[in-house]
Design a protein around this motif. Structure first.
Motif, PDB file in Angstrom:
ATOM      1  N   MET A 147     -10.776   0.482   4.421  1.00  0.00           N
ATOM      2  CA  MET A 147      -9.736  -0.487   4.077  1.00  0.00           C
ATOM      3  C   MET A 147      -8.671  -0.554   5.168  1.00  0.00           C
ATOM      4  N   LEU A 148      -8.335   0.589   5.753  1.00  0.00           N
ATOM      5  CA  LEU A 148      -7.337   0.611   6.823  1.00  0.00           C
ATOM      6  C   LEU A 148      -7.879  -0.039   8.096  1.00  0.00           C
ATOM      7  N   GLN A 149      -9.168   0.135   8.345  1.00  0.00           N
ATOM      8  CA  GLN A 149      -9.782  -0.481   9.509  1.00  0.00           C
ATOM      9  C   GLN A 149      -9.699  -2.006   9.419  1.00  0.00           C
ATOM     10  N   ALA A 150      -9.837  -2.531   8.211  1.00  0.00           N
ATOM     11  CA  ALA A 150      -9.790  -3.979   8.020  1.00  0.00           C
ATOM     12  C   ALA A 150      -8.402  -4.554   8.304  1.00  0.00           C
TER      13      ALA A 150
ATOM     14  N   GLY B 236      -0.326  -0.909   5.459  1.00  0.00           N
ATOM     15  CA  GLY B 236      -1.094  -0.610   4.257  1.00  0.00           C
ATOM     16  C   GLY B 236      -1.548  -1.846   3.508  1.00  0.00           C
ATOM     17  N   GLY B 237      -1.160  -3.030   3.987  1.00  0.00           N
ATOM     18  CA  GLY B 237      -1.581  -4.271   3.347  1.00  0.00           C
ATOM     19  C   GLY B 237      -1.173  -4.342   1.885  1.00  0.00           C
ATOM     20  N   ASN B 238      -1.941  -5.095   1.098  1.00  0.00           N
ATOM     21  CA  ASN B 238      -1.696  -5.204  -0.345  1.00  0.00           C
ATOM     22  C   ASN B 238      -2.199  -4.001  -1.115  1.00  0.00           C
ATOM     23  N   SER B 239      -3.074  -3.218  -0.497  1.00  0.00           N
ATOM     24  CA  SER B 239      -3.799  -2.188  -1.240  1.00  0.00           C
ATOM     25  C   SER B 239      -3.026  -0.892  -1.422  1.00  0.00           C
ATOM     26  N   PHE B 240      -2.065  -0.589  -0.522  1.00  0.00           N
ATOM     27  CA  PHE B 240      -1.438   0.727  -0.552  1.00  0.00           C
ATOM     28  C   PHE B 240       0.082   0.592  -0.674  1.00  0.00           C
ATOM     29  N   SER B 241       0.588   0.905  -1.843  1.00  0.00           N
ATOM     30  CA  SER B 241       2.023   0.837  -2.100  1.00  0.00           C
ATOM     31  C   SER B 241       2.647   2.224  -2.170  1.00  0.00           C
TER      32      SER B 241
END
Length: 373
Positions: free
Chosen positions: A109-112, A92-97
């Protein structure tokens, strides 16, 4: 009409699924389709009844696999209304907590994030695309393996790299979060004495990591920016001197794609044993290299357990979970034998249940009351 959730765990060649009732989150159906991309096999149970294993199925891709699962659910529909399809997403990177409803923007965003989890993220996204196409009336929800670790202190998530790189997301994220969150949730219900204390949890499977859980929260974990760091795994190297990587690239002319293949697919227990990445096969082997690989694995688990203990300032219990952690008793004993330096601590085995954790999250997003573990 029974409101239901379809929970999916999509792999490179498999699709695990469970159907939960939103009343009490009872499991209505569960199964696994293996062999995607070739001759697939489908096993499932409906209620308490297990279906016999059928013959091979022609399953060319994840959309075909998803269509088979949707068809199976429809054929065994006990007056179910499928409210949501819930997906395990590795990064989820930084974007999804926290878990989110999947929109087109979320998908972009997930594709990136695919380069950060090249073995997992593409298959997770393929499952999402198939579900949106085949079950258009259901809400799609993403639950992230990184989310449980999202609140780590910078002391634990930072690399000692220049600030301009850290500002661009080059940092530790951690994985297996849904598995660790389930352990924290279950301990809160069954062992509040441990839930309020300091636990090192070991998710040991073909992918493996440790997590320091203090007071029910993740403090530190062995995996980093990708699911490659930390413990040696089935075919992944685990932690390795970064200078060794740049040396191999310069000395042998390996490009990043070749290095990914070596580090993700040709290393770990598979490389150390020269036999297999399958622990059951290694335990059954008389080859000294099989024993060496398992001893190496146990040593690294113990060494990283010391790191996790240091992150919390102590330890009250050690928890095994995951396929190896739950089912390979000889491996557990190898690890326990090396944990004596931690003192007289309790060890537990807790079956992994990421799917139920995902169902709990989805039910909450859809407006249900919080459900007991």
């Amino acid at each position: 009409m029974i409101s239901a959730l379809l929970v999916l765990n999509t792999g490179s060649s498999s699709l695990k699924f469970q159907v939960f009732s939103r009343i009490g989150l009872d499991v209505l159906m569960a199964g696994k389709l293996t062999g995607i991309g070739g001759e697939a096999r489908l096993r499932f149970r409906f209620g308490s009844q297990s279906a016999p294993r059928g013959g091979p199925l022609d399953c060319k891709d994840h959309e075909t696999a998803m269509a088979m699962v949707i068809d199976l659910v429809d054929r065994h529909d006990g007056d179910w209304q499928l409210n949501a399809v819930v997906h395990r997403v590795v990064h989820g990177g930084n974007s999804f907590s926290r878990p989110v409803i999947i929109t087109s923007e979320v998908l972009e965003m997930l594709q990136a994030l695919v380069p950060l989890a090249p073995l997992h993220q593409p298959h997770n996204l393929a499952g999402i695309a198939a579900a949106r196409s085949l079950a258009p009336d259901a809400v799609n929800i993403a639950c992230f393996d990184t989310a449980f670790h999202a609140n780590h202190s910078p002391l634990f998530h930072s690399f000692a790299l220049p600030g301009h790189l850290r500002d661009k997301g080059v940092r530790r994220y951690g994985f297996h979060g849904l598995s660790y969150e389930w352990i924290a949730t279950l301990l809160a219900r069954t062992r509040p004495d441990l839930a309020s204390g300091r636990v090192v949890a070991a998710h040991l499977g073909n992918g493996a990591s440790l997590c320091a859980i203090s007071g029910g929260s993740s403090i530190d974990t062995t995996m980093g920016m990708t699911a490659l760091d930390g413990l040696p795994m089935g075919s992944r190297s685990g932690a390795i001197d970064p200078g060794a990587i740049t040396y191999m690239m310069r000395r042998f002319g390996y490009d990043p794609d070749i290095m990914d293949t070596i580090l993700y697919e040709e290393s770990g227990l598979k490389a150390l044993s020269g036999i297999s990445n399958d622990v059951e096969s290694l335990l059954a082997s008389n080859d000294p290299q099989a024993g060496f690989a398992l001893d190496y694995f146990a040593l690294k688990v113990a060494q990283f357990a010391a790191t996790m203990t240091g992150s919390m300032g102590g330890i009250d219990a050690f928890v095994f979970t995951g396929g190896i952690g739950e089912h390979a008793a000889p491996v557990r004993e190898r690890i326990r034998a090396r944990l004596g330096f931690l003192g007289d601590i309790e060890t537990l085995v807790i079956p992994a249940n990421e799917e139920r954790m995902m169902a709990i999250h989805a039910d909450h997003i859809l407006g249900g009351q919080p459900c007991a573990a």
